[in-house]
Design a protein around this motif. Structure first.
Motif, mmCIF file in Angstrom:
data_model
loop_
_atom_site.group_PDB
_atom_site.id
_atom_site.type_symbol
_atom_site.label_atom_id
_atom_site.label_comp_id
_atom_site.label_asym_id
_atom_site.label_seq_id
_atom_site.Cartn_x
_atom_site.Cartn_y
_atom_site.Cartn_z
ATOM 1 N N PRO A 1 37.484 -1.188 16.933
ATOM 2 C CA PRO A 1 38.011 0.125 16.546
ATOM 3 C C PRO A 1 39.528 0.204 16.625
ATOM 4 O O PRO A 1 40.165 0.894 15.820
ATOM 5 N N ARG A 2 40.137 -0.513 17.571
ATOM 6 C CA ARG A 2 41.585 -0.498 17.699
ATOM 7 C C ARG A 2 42.241 -1.164 16.486
ATOM 8 O O ARG A 2 43.230 -0.672 15.945
ATOM 9 N N TYR A 3 41.689 -2.325 16.070
ATOM 10 C CA TYR A 3 42.223 -2.989 14.885
ATOM 11 C C TYR A 3 42.060 -2.112 13.646
ATOM 12 O O TYR A 3 42.969 -1.980 12.819
ATOM 13 N N VAL A 4 40.874 -1.535 13.521
ATOM 14 C CA VAL A 4 40.589 -0.724 12.333
ATOM 15 C C VAL A 4 41.520 0.481 12.274
ATOM 16 O O VAL A 4 42.057 0.815 11.206
ATOM 17 N N GLU A 5 41.730 1.133 13.402
ATOM 18 C CA GLU A 5 42.649 2.275 13.431
ATOM 19 C C GLU A 5 44.070 1.834 13.090
ATOM 20 O O GLU A 5 44.779 2.505 12.325
ATOM 21 N N MET B 1 45.004 -0.500 11.203
ATOM 22 C CA MET B 1 45.121 -0.862 9.790
ATOM 23 C C MET B 1 44.903 0.316 8.851
ATOM 24 O O MET B 1 44.901 0.150 7.640
ATOM 25 N N GLY B 2 44.686 1.510 9.422
ATOM 26 C CA GLY B 2 44.589 2.685 8.567
ATOM 27 C C GLY B 2 43.193 3.218 8.363
ATOM 28 O O GLY B 2 42.963 3.997 7.438
ATOM 29 N N GLY B 3 42.237 2.784 9.181
ATOM 30 C CA GLY B 3 40.882 3.295 9.053
ATOM 31 C C GLY B 3 39.970 2.327 8.332
ATOM 32 O O GLY B 3 40.414 1.407 7.638
ATOM 33 N N ILE B 4 38.666 2.554 8.482
ATOM 34 C CA ILE B 4 37.702 1.569 7.994
ATOM 35 C C ILE B 4 37.701 1.442 6.473
ATOM 36 O O ILE B 4 37.526 0.347 5.930
ATOM 37 N N ASP B 5 37.922 2.536 5.772
ATOM 38 C CA ASP B 5 37.945 2.424 4.310
ATOM 39 C C ASP B 5 39.128 1.576 3.844
ATOM 40 O O ASP B 5 39.013 0.816 2.869
ATOM 41 N N ARG B 6 40.248 1.701 4.537
ATOM 42 C CA ARG B 6 41.414 0.882 4.205
ATOM 43 C C ARG B 6 41.134 -0.592 4.524
ATOM 44 O O ARG B 6 41.514 -1.483 3.753
ATOM 45 N N VAL B 7 40.434 -0.867 5.623
ATOM 46 C CA VAL B 7 40.091 -2.244 5.967
ATOM 47 C C VAL B 7 39.194 -2.841 4.884
ATOM 48 O O VAL B 7 39.388 -3.988 4.457
ATOM 49 N N VAL B 8 38.216 -2.069 4.444
ATOM 50 C CA VAL B 8 37.324 -2.558 3.383
ATOM 51 C C VAL B 8 38.102 -2.793 2.097
ATOM 52 O O VAL B 8 37.843 -3.755 1.359
ATOM 53 N N GLU B 9 39.062 -1.937 1.812
ATOM 54 C CA GLU B 9 39.899 -2.121 0.624
ATOM 55 C C GLU B 9 40.703 -3.423 0.710
ATOM 56 O O GLU B 9 40.764 -4.203 -0.248
#
Length: 637
Positions: free
Chosen positions: A431-435, A437-445
């Motif tokens: 969750p720390r990495y995902v936050e 990087m701008g949130g999970i949708d941004r990570v998937v992008e």
């Protein structure tokens, strides 16, 4: 109809994706020396008959082995399989009875391993009776159908302590015949302890990971499981064990069985903790167990095990060359096909030796220059002469994870960087990495862009964090599954391919289970009481047992022995002592070892299990034994 699974009210597609442009381009660039047919010639040499159909069933009708499902293997490699792995799988899928030399026969392709039959003056010596009872019996039947059914089994040899080399023993002999002295069972010293340690102490976790490693529950086909490099997969019948009657202890030790002299070479700490090679002067034949097979083996298998010693492994191969090569016309092993003629034998064993030596020495050289295991694995290159030899390719092991294993053997898990000394576990760090990087949708992008660029390793890293931050995010799971599939298509190592594909399958459809090996009651019956109590100690849930202070006596009526179990500070200890109902909270009279195992599983109501004293003490003890979880999560939180 396309198979799907519901996730977050969305349909998660479970159909395999085709290979990407990047994977197809990589496979086109791989050049196979098509004029080299030596392995195919050797794999076919001595063929007598196949098992047709090559399907073995248990007594209840369940299929425990099916080699016919690999009939798709043949012709040019599809773009969904690495060309080199396709070639290896074609070779490993060959099945039937083969003559190694007159008097030595192998059945190959009825399990991940080979079973060998040595003809003596009147009977046969069986080497390595496969994983399970059913396939071992089928192999013996195939041998007898073509070599005559009048030869009885006079001995069984276990080359080493892995289950695919002893688990089918009750398919070729019986405990009664061994007890009566009709059949000898030979194994390297320490065999039983190591067999138990690997299959019981960490058996549940290993079997779960073995399901990934072998692709046990994956479909068979060009876009799925094509084998495991060392063979095709594991059979799934009843696993048994008979304790050896003869322990081989020294190199140079000789035994004669049914007129056949056997000269042994010890190889402990190589591919298995207890392992040995042996030579048959009558046949000028050398058996190398699993220390020289037609692939790079594992120094640390992906299912988990003790890290193996490549330096010792290489030294045993040198010793085998010096001791036996001038006297051998053939070398055969417990996997794959034999090698004939002295010069070929020396070249083969020397290259296998050089492979493990080079891995060891160069990893240590770079380690001592400050590189970490991950860094060494990325920069490591094998010598060109070894790269050109098919049998040194990483179909089962790999350069990458073997180098990391060597680093672990010498340096442990920590790479020396203080920033990596106390990292968060995946479910906390994701969750720390995902936050960040701008949130999970941004990570998937970002992962989608990396996927389109063919950077599948980075895609997998991003999506690993995404899934561990939100295990129900459908888009992350879908793209992660697609990514692991592409990594699988590109892998020369079969176990890597199976691991990637198993992860993809579980992301799409949930747990696919464990490896499917079933220890029979006879397996547990061969355990010593000390081994059973040690296994119980591992099962104690420490935190739940912190406040318990118990003393239990277990009296075994069949052997008239008593063991005192004490539970204190969450630690279970046992020792053999006289029964003492005064100091024991409870005394348990139990008929035999099998009843003790049943009790540990919660069955204390049937005959052969009597309790006197404080029954609540026994209930408290049984209440802090943890059950096994054969389907724990691997690729998801």
């Amino acid at each position: 109809m396309e198979a799907k699974t519901v996730l977050n009210n969305k349909l998660l597609e479970a159909t395999p994706r085709p290979p990407s442009i990047a994977i197809e381009a990589a496979h086109r660039a791989y050049v196979l020396p098509s004029d080299d047919t030596t392995d195919f010639d050797n794999a076919d040499r001595g063929f007598i008959a196949a098992l047709s159909p090559c399907v073995v069933k248990a007594a209840d009708g369940r299929v425990v082995w099916d080699n016919d499902v690999y009939s798709f293997l043949g012709g040019p490699a599809p773009t969904s399989v690495h060309p080199s792995l396709w070639r290896q799988s074609m070779l490993a899928a060959k099945q039937g009875l083969y003559e190694v030399v007159p008097g030595i026969y192998q059945v190959r392709g009825l399990d991940i391993s080979n079973i060998s039959f040595i003809e003596g003056d009147t009977g046969i010596i069986v080497i390595d009776p496969l994983v399970c009872t059913e396939v071992a019996a089928a192999a013996l039947d195939l041998y007898r159908a073509h070599r005559g059914g009048d030869r009885r089994v006079v001995a069984v040899i276990y080359t080493h302590s892995h289950v695919d080399h002893f688990g089918g023993v009750l398919g070729v002999t019986s405990q009664a015949d061994v007890d009566a002295g009709k059949v000898a069972v030979l194994a390297p010293e320490g065999f039983t302890a190591h067999a138990v340690q690997e299959n019981i102490y960490a058996g549940s976790a290993m079997m779960r990971r073995a399901g990934y490693m072998y692709g046990s529950y994956l479909p068979r086909g060009p876009q799925s499981q094509v084998g495991c490099g060392l063979g095709q997969t594991l059979s799934t019948g009843n696993v048994s064990i008979i304790v050896p009657t003869v322990d081989i202890k020294e190199t140079g030790e000789k035994h004669t069985i049914d007129g056949v002299e056997i000269e042994f070479q010890m190889a402990p700490g190589s591919e298995a903790p207890a392992e040995m090679h042996f030579y048959f002067p009558r046949f000028r034949a050398l058996c190398m167990a699993e220390n020289a097979t037609h692939n790079m083996h594992n120094l640390l298998t992906l299912r988990g095990a003790l890290v193996r010693d490549p330096r010792a492994w290489a030294s045993y191969l040198t010793e085998a060359i010096d001791t036996f090569a001038d006297r051998a016309d053939v070398v055969f092993a417990s996997h794959h096909w034999p090698t004939w003629e002295r010069d070929n034998i020396v070249e083969y064993l020397s290259q296998q030796r050089d492979m493990y030596s080079y891995l060891h020495d160069q990893t240590l050289r770079l380690l001592n220059r400050g590189y970490t295991g991950v860094e060494i694995a990325e920069m490591f290159q094998m010598p060109p002469a070894l790269e050109k030899a098919w049998h040194t390719h990483g179909y089962y092991g790999s350069v990458s994870h073997n180098v990391k294993a060597i680093y672990q053997r010498y340096m442990g898990w920590f790479d020396g960087n203080p920033g990596r000394l106390w990292p968060h576990p995946p479910e906390a760090i994701a969750p720390r990495y995902v936050e960040a990087m701008g949130g999970i949708d941004r990570v998937v992008e970002l992962a989608g862009k990396a996927f389109a660029d063919g950077d599948f390793r980075w895609t997998a890293t991003l999506l690993d964090h995404a899934v561990f931050a939100d295990g129900e995010h459908a888009a992350a799971r879908q793209l992660y599954a697609d990514t692991l599939e592409q990594l699988a298509y590109g892998a020369e190592c079969a176990t890597w391919r199976n691991y990637f594909l198993s992860g993809a399958a579980e992301l799409r459809a949930g747990s696919i289970g464990t490896s499917g090996q079933n220890p029979a009651p006879t397996f547990f019956d061969q355990l010593t009481l000390d081994q059973i109590f040690s296994a119980l100690a591992i099962s104690i849930n420490g935190p739940r047992a912190w406040d318990l202070n118990l003393a239990l006596d277990f009296t075994f009526t069949e052997v008239d022995e008593n063991y005192r179990l004490t539970l204190h500070n969450g630690v279970l200890l046992h020792r053999k002592v006289p029964a003492d109902s005064v100091t024991a909270d409870a005394t348990v009279r139990v008929g035999n070892k099998v009843r003790l195992v049943a009790a540990a599983l919660g069955d204390i109501s049937t005959p052969g299990f009597e309790v006197s004293g404080d029954e609540t003490a026994l209930e408290a003890f049984l209440g802090v034994l943890d059950g096994l979880d054969p389907t724990f999560n691997i690729v998801t939180p």
